[in-house]
Design an enzyme around this catalytic site. Structure first.
Site, PDB file in Angstrom:
ATOM      1  NE  ARG A  72      -6.614   1.779   8.478  1.00  0.00           N
ATOM      2  CZ  ARG A  72      -6.394   3.047   8.176  1.00  0.00           C
ATOM      3  NH1 ARG A  72      -7.330   3.739   7.528  1.00  0.00           N
ATOM      4  NH2 ARG A  72      -5.254   3.632   8.492  1.00  0.00           N
ATOM      5  CD  GLU A 104      -7.649   0.407   0.303  1.00  0.00           C
ATOM      6  OE1 GLU A 104      -6.564   1.038   0.319  1.00  0.00           O
ATOM      7  OE2 GLU A 104      -8.607   0.685   1.038  1.00  0.00           O
ATOM      8  CG  HIS A 158      -7.581   4.432   1.311  1.00  0.00           C
ATOM      9  ND1 HIS A 158      -7.109   3.277   1.891  1.00  0.00           N
ATOM     10  CD2 HIS A 158      -7.578   5.373   2.301  1.00  0.00           C
ATOM     11  CE1 HIS A 158      -6.821   3.492   3.169  1.00  0.00           C
ATOM     12  NE2 HIS A 158      -7.095   4.756   3.429  1.00  0.00           N
TER      13      HIS A 158
END
Length: 303
Positions: free
Chosen positions: A230, A259, A278
């Site tokens: 994270r 994001e 990601h």
């Protein structure tokens, strides 16, 4: 029992056909990302929902009186669902964990190699007509600090040992005796001794900003940092400062505070940063495991 998968992606819809032995077509599937009103319309009358990434606050939950269970396709349900509100309304929220441990660890390993050998920088240069063989780092015999030792951290340790690296571990809870070959240590010692640091820790109020200015000052000059966990575990300003001064040799990042990553994010202009979207969990094998586990939880009898 009536089940609806409210926000299935085209890719997951394809996988639904591959695991038809589990659900036998007994699930209503909506492909796409519904807005709030459409979500309520789709979910109405169903007592079980499968939710991949749709936000469900108390107001939405209150509009679904028949709902008894939500199966969230992942581990971070609280980022999308008001879990406390669901509990007050007698709605069970189940998550799926462990499905992507190996995939994320392999992605972290790929980022580690990319950082160690400056692969992305050379790729871009060669495409632009350049030819500058850059010096890299041989990883065998190097120390890797693994911060967080759940399923992903353990897979990372297995891979690191197979590569001839020396794993140091920092975990918030004691490490099982079976992992005695991996030395558990203090966070301070791990930061001081590691050539590579890889983050595999959940983001909580206690771990937010775990790595800031003082922690980067402890690190070996030129160390490599990999984050597939994270973004909030790291203070971004401190990270940028460490990269700019050379305290940190390279950061390989798969997760970000915002994001998709905005075009003006400073990482994009830095040669000593490798970026991915990601994607650590994004393999067909992991997605199939995720879907199978979610379907089994959805199909279990509702009490």
């Amino acid at each position: 029992m009536s089940i609806c998968y409210i926000d299935c992606s085209p890719f997951m819809r394809e996988l639904m056909d591959e695991v038809a032995d589990i659900h036998a077509g007994a699930i209503c599937v909506n492909v796409g990302d519904p807005g709030v009103d459409e979500l309520v319309r789709l979910a109405s009358g169903h007592d079980v929902l499968m939710n991949g990434h749709s936000f469900m606050n108390d107001d939405v939950l209150g509009r679904l009186p028949d709902l008894r269970r939500i199966v969230f396709l992942g581990s971070g349900a609280s980022s999308y669902i008001d879990v406390a509100a669901a509990g007050r309304r007698g709605i069970e929220v189940l998550t799926v964990t462990g499905y992507g441990d190996r995939s994320v660890a392999e992605h972290a390993t790929a980022l580690m190699f990319a950082a160690a050998r400056q692969l992305v920088r050379m790729d871009r240069a060669v495409r632009d007509g350049g030819w500058d063989p850059l010096e890299g780092v041989e990883l065998a015999g190097r120390t890797i600090g693994i911060i967080g030792f759940g399923g992903i951290g353990r897979e990372m340790a297995r891979i690191a040992r197979a590569l001839g690296m020396v794993p140091l571990i920092w975990n918030r809870r004691p490490v099982d005796a079976e992992w005695s070959a991996c030395q558990a240590t203090s966070l301070e010692q791990l930061l001081r001794e590691s050539d590579v640091i890889s983050l595999h820790l959940a983001l909580t109020s206690e771990t937010r900003g775990l790595l800031g200015g003082p922690e980067f000052e402890l690190m070996k000059r030129g160390a490599l940092l990999v984050n597939t966990a994270r973004a909030g575990l790291i203070d971004q300003k401190a990270l940028l400062d460490a990269l700019g001064t050379g305290r940190l040799g390279h950061a390989a990042l798969d997760v970000f505070d915002e994001e998709p990553l905005p075009p003006d994010n400073p990482y994009g202009a830095m040669d000593n940063v490798t970026l991915t979207a990601h994607a650590g969990f994004k393999t067909r094998a992991a997605s199939r495991r995720l879907l199978r586990d979610a379907l089994l939880k959805a199909l279990a009898p509702v009490s």
